[in-house]
Write a protein that holds these residues in place. Structure first.
Motif, mmCIF file in Angstrom:
data_model
loop_
_atom_site.group_PDB
_atom_site.id
_atom_site.type_symbol
_atom_site.label_atom_id
_atom_site.label_comp_id
_atom_site.label_asym_id
_atom_site.label_seq_id
_atom_site.Cartn_x
_atom_site.Cartn_y
_atom_site.Cartn_z
ATOM 1 N N GLY A 44 0.534 -1.143 -0.111
ATOM 2 C CA GLY A 44 0.093 -0.157 -0.055
ATOM 3 C C GLY A 44 0.880 1.439 0.285
ATOM 4 O O GLY A 44 0.268 2.386 -0.121
ATOM 5 N N GLU A 45 2.113 1.088 0.078
ATOM 6 C CA GLU A 45 2.885 2.218 0.110
ATOM 7 C C GLU A 45 3.479 2.737 -1.184
ATOM 8 O O GLU A 45 4.051 1.603 -1.709
ATOM 9 C CB GLU A 45 4.096 2.039 1.137
ATOM 10 N N LYS A 46 3.500 3.992 -1.466
ATOM 11 C CA LYS A 46 4.001 4.219 -2.951
ATOM 12 C C LYS A 46 5.524 4.808 -2.609
ATOM 13 O O LYS A 46 5.815 5.189 -1.738
ATOM 14 C CB LYS A 46 3.073 5.297 -3.393
ATOM 15 N N PRO A 47 6.269 4.513 -3.785
ATOM 16 C CA PRO A 47 7.782 4.888 -3.513
ATOM 17 C C PRO A 47 7.627 6.464 -3.569
ATOM 18 O O PRO A 47 6.850 7.173 -4.118
ATOM 19 C CB PRO A 47 8.315 4.492 -4.798
ATOM 20 N N PHE A 48 8.743 6.896 -3.028
ATOM 21 C CA PHE A 48 9.016 8.406 -2.782
ATOM 22 C C PHE A 48 9.453 8.845 -4.097
ATOM 23 O O PHE A 48 10.248 8.302 -4.962
ATOM 24 C CB PHE A 48 10.192 8.508 -1.846
ATOM 25 N N ASN A 49 8.694 10.112 -4.661
ATOM 26 C CA ASN A 49 8.735 10.671 -5.984
ATOM 27 C C ASN A 49 9.687 11.463 -6.080
ATOM 28 O O ASN A 49 9.002 12.626 -6.838
ATOM 29 C CB ASN A 49 7.315 10.786 -6.332
ATOM 30 N N TRP A 50 10.826 11.676 -5.382
ATOM 31 C CA TRP A 50 11.975 12.724 -5.501
ATOM 32 C C TRP A 50 13.178 11.778 -5.787
ATOM 33 O O TRP A 50 13.359 10.757 -5.402
ATOM 34 C CB TRP A 50 11.918 13.411 -4.063
ATOM 35 N N VAL A 51 14.017 12.553 -6.407
ATOM 36 C CA VAL A 51 15.275 12.185 -6.781
ATOM 37 C C VAL A 51 16.272 13.075 -6.614
ATOM 38 O O VAL A 51 15.891 14.243 -6.691
ATOM 39 C CB VAL A 51 15.387 11.478 -8.334
ATOM 40 N N GLU A 52 17.555 12.333 -6.325
ATOM 41 C CA GLU A 52 18.595 13.555 -6.392
ATOM 42 C C GLU A 52 19.442 13.415 -7.611
ATOM 43 O O GLU A 52 19.948 12.320 -8.116
ATOM 44 C CB GLU A 52 19.637 12.737 -5.225
ATOM 45 N N VAL A 53 19.927 14.672 -8.023
ATOM 46 C CA VAL A 53 20.750 14.771 -9.410
ATOM 47 C C VAL A 53 21.829 15.578 -9.099
ATOM 48 O O VAL A 53 21.849 16.734 -8.316
ATOM 49 C CB VAL A 53 19.680 15.635 -10.476
ATOM 50 N N ARG A 54 22.961 15.028 -9.603
ATOM 51 C CA ARG A 54 24.273 15.983 -9.536
ATOM 52 C C ARG A 54 24.736 16.565 -10.799
ATOM 53 O O ARG A 54 24.323 15.881 -11.734
ATOM 54 C CB ARG A 54 25.182 14.620 -9.058
ATOM 55 N N TYR A 55 25.217 17.736 -10.436
ATOM 56 C CA TYR A 55 25.847 18.465 -11.736
ATOM 57 C C TYR A 55 27.287 18.438 -11.517
ATOM 58 O O TYR A 55 27.893 17.595 -10.795
ATOM 59 C CB TYR A 55 25.075 19.743 -11.539
ATOM 60 N N LYS A 56 27.779 19.200 -12.283
ATOM 61 C CA LYS A 56 29.286 19.383 -12.040
ATOM 62 C C LYS A 56 29.914 19.773 -10.960
ATOM 63 O O LYS A 56 29.493 20.394 -10.075
ATOM 64 C CB LYS A 56 29.743 20.515 -13.209
ATOM 65 N N ASN A 57 30.985 18.931 -10.609
ATOM 66 C CA ASN A 57 31.719 19.193 -9.415
ATOM 67 C C ASN A 57 30.887 18.923 -8.057
ATOM 68 O O ASN A 57 31.251 19.587 -6.913
ATOM 69 C CB ASN A 57 32.413 20.542 -9.225
ATOM 70 N N GLY A 58 30.099 17.991 -7.954
ATOM 71 C CA GLY A 58 29.513 17.340 -6.882
ATOM 72 C C GLY A 58 28.405 18.122 -6.550
ATOM 73 O O GLY A 58 27.826 17.851 -5.533
ATOM 74 N N ARG A 59 27.667 19.252 -7.408
ATOM 75 C CA ARG A 59 26.762 19.877 -6.942
ATOM 76 C C ARG A 59 25.447 19.250 -7.065
ATOM 77 O O ARG A 59 25.297 18.345 -8.128
ATOM 78 C CB ARG A 59 26.734 21.034 -7.770
ATOM 79 N N LYS A 60 24.609 18.941 -6.048
ATOM 80 C CA LYS A 60 23.584 18.134 -6.015
ATOM 81 C C LYS A 60 22.074 18.915 -5.601
ATOM 82 O O LYS A 60 22.331 19.709 -4.872
ATOM 83 C CB LYS A 60 23.641 17.001 -5.066
ATOM 84 N N GLU A 61 21.007 18.687 -6.334
ATOM 85 C CA GLU A 61 19.787 18.976 -6.238
ATOM 86 C C GLU A 61 18.797 17.986 -6.135
ATOM 87 O O GLU A 61 19.102 16.810 -6.781
ATOM 88 C CB GLU A 61 19.442 20.195 -7.121
#
Length: 396
Positions: A44-61
């Motif tokens: 009954g639980e839905k997967p968390f619908n957010w992801v982590e994305v990395r850009y140049k030199n380790g910058r993550k959003e």
């Protein structure tokens, strides 16, 4: 965390052939191991619908996935930006993203959060790669422009947006810089939108990377994500030399590793008496000169006899302090120091068979010259021995 391309064969590692784009994301900077990837969600639980994305030199959003795209670690995606779109790599999915967002105090509000548009097409990747190839030559020109305008700033890095519509210039400066004229020059030369972003010296070191004095990669560029303040008191507690050249890292600031063992030293110092407390004896007043935290030893010297140190344990020092509080003076420190006398005999043995380290200090003697001198001396001795015999024969 390993992948198939990093497997070994015949005992020799092959190394990663994917150049940091493997599906497990194992060769990249600030990689997080997804230890929840093999766990199934409750019914009954839905997967968390957010992801982590990395850009140049380790910058993550962190981005919301409204289209419910099937994303896995290593996928290249097009993400929402303030203007246009950006291109990044998915580094984390699932429930661990929820944990990371909670740890970093990032709200999972869908209305305010950015979202993922789609998986990047080949056209998106080509534009992104061409923009990345322009960054290095642009950085050289940008630094020259800053020098020509006599601005006291250092442009450390340039990062293009994924659609090549904007370039972010990262710079460091000691004071506030008026770069309005510099932006005009950049826009005229590079034909793109310009954004100037000032970073600290620690952030600059984390983006550029490097090798520390320990011989390993910088902590800030491999695993350290938060920069805590470091003060010289951390070096004092650990009894390190207050030499700025040895205590400073690549960024020019105090090394972050000074905080790693600080708590251990502080816990050990709780039972130590204060170093400014003097010991009063019938022989004289003693002052603390040195402490050994983990062996729990303290060295004291009498006032006026600073060359003679007496080693005491912390229990002995506390005992003397208690007696001094009751206005009782001990006879001398020697009676306590004799109990802690140690055998100074060396307990090691040279089993390697190495020569002395000072064997190269003495100049090499020329054996040929010595041999020639010895031969000449022997010849002269033989001649002197034969001369008297020849003189006797001539007289006869």
């Amino acid at each position: 965390m390993a992948c198939q391309s990093c497997a070994t064969k015949d005992g020799q590692p092959k190394g990663c052939k994917n150049n940091g784009t493997c599906g497990t994301d194992s060769c990249n900077k600030l990689t997080v191991f997804d230890w929840l990837s093999n766990m199934s969600l409750p019914s009954g639980e839905k997967p968390f619908n957010w992801v982590e994305v990395r850009y140049k030199n380790g910058r993550k959003e962190y981005y919301h996935n409204p289209e419910n795209l099937t994303l896995s670690i290593g996928d290249i995606v097009a993400t929402q930006a303030k203007a246009g779109h950006d291109i990044g790599m998915v580094t984390l999915t699932g429930e661990l993203v929820r944990v990371q967002m909670k740890r970093k105090n990032i709200p999972d509000n869908i209305e305010e959060g950015l979202k993922i548009y789609r998986k990047a097409s080949q056209k998106d990747i080509d534009i992104w790669q061409k923009a990345r190839d322009r960054e290095e030559p642009m950085k050289v020109k940008a630094r020259q422009f800053a020098i020509d305008l006599k601005l006291s700033m250092k442009i450390s890095d340039i990062e293009f947006q994924g659609d090549a519509s904007k370039a972010t210039f990262y710079y460091t400066a000691e004071e506030r810089v008026d770069f309005r004229e510099l932006i005009k020059v950049f826009a005229r030369e590079f034909r793109t939108r310009i954004e100037m972003k000032q970073v600290g010296f620690r952030q600059e070191a984390s983006r550029l990377g490097g090798i520390g004095s320990c011989g390993r990669e910088l902590c800030c560029s491999t695993w350290l994500t938060d920069f805590r303040s470091v003060s010289t008191s951390a070096a004092r507690y650990q009894q390190l030399s207050l030499n700025p050249q040895k205590l400073a890292g690549q960024c020019g600031k105090l090394k972050c590793c000074l905080n790693y063992e600080l708590d251990t030293y502080l816990d050990a110092l709780k039972d130590f008496p204060k170093t400014d407390t003097k010991l009063y004896t019938e022989k004289g007043t003693a002052v603390c000169q040195k402490t050994d935290i983990f062996k729990r030893h303290m060295w004291y010297a009498y006032e006026g006899e600073w060359a003679n140190w007496h080693k005491l344990t912390t229990d002995q020092v506390l005992e003397i302090i208690d007696l001094n509080k009751n206005k009782i003076k001990v006879t001398s420190l020697e009676e306590y120091a004799s109990d802690t006398a140690e055998d100074t005999k060396a307990e090691f043995e040279n089993v390697v068979g190495q020569d002395s380290l000072t064997r190269f200090d003495n100049p090499k003697s020329n054996k040929r010259r010595k041999n020639n001198r010895n031969r000449k001396n022997n010849r002269n001795r033989n001649k002197n021995r034969r001369k008297p015999q020849n003189a006797k024969n001539a007289a006869k």
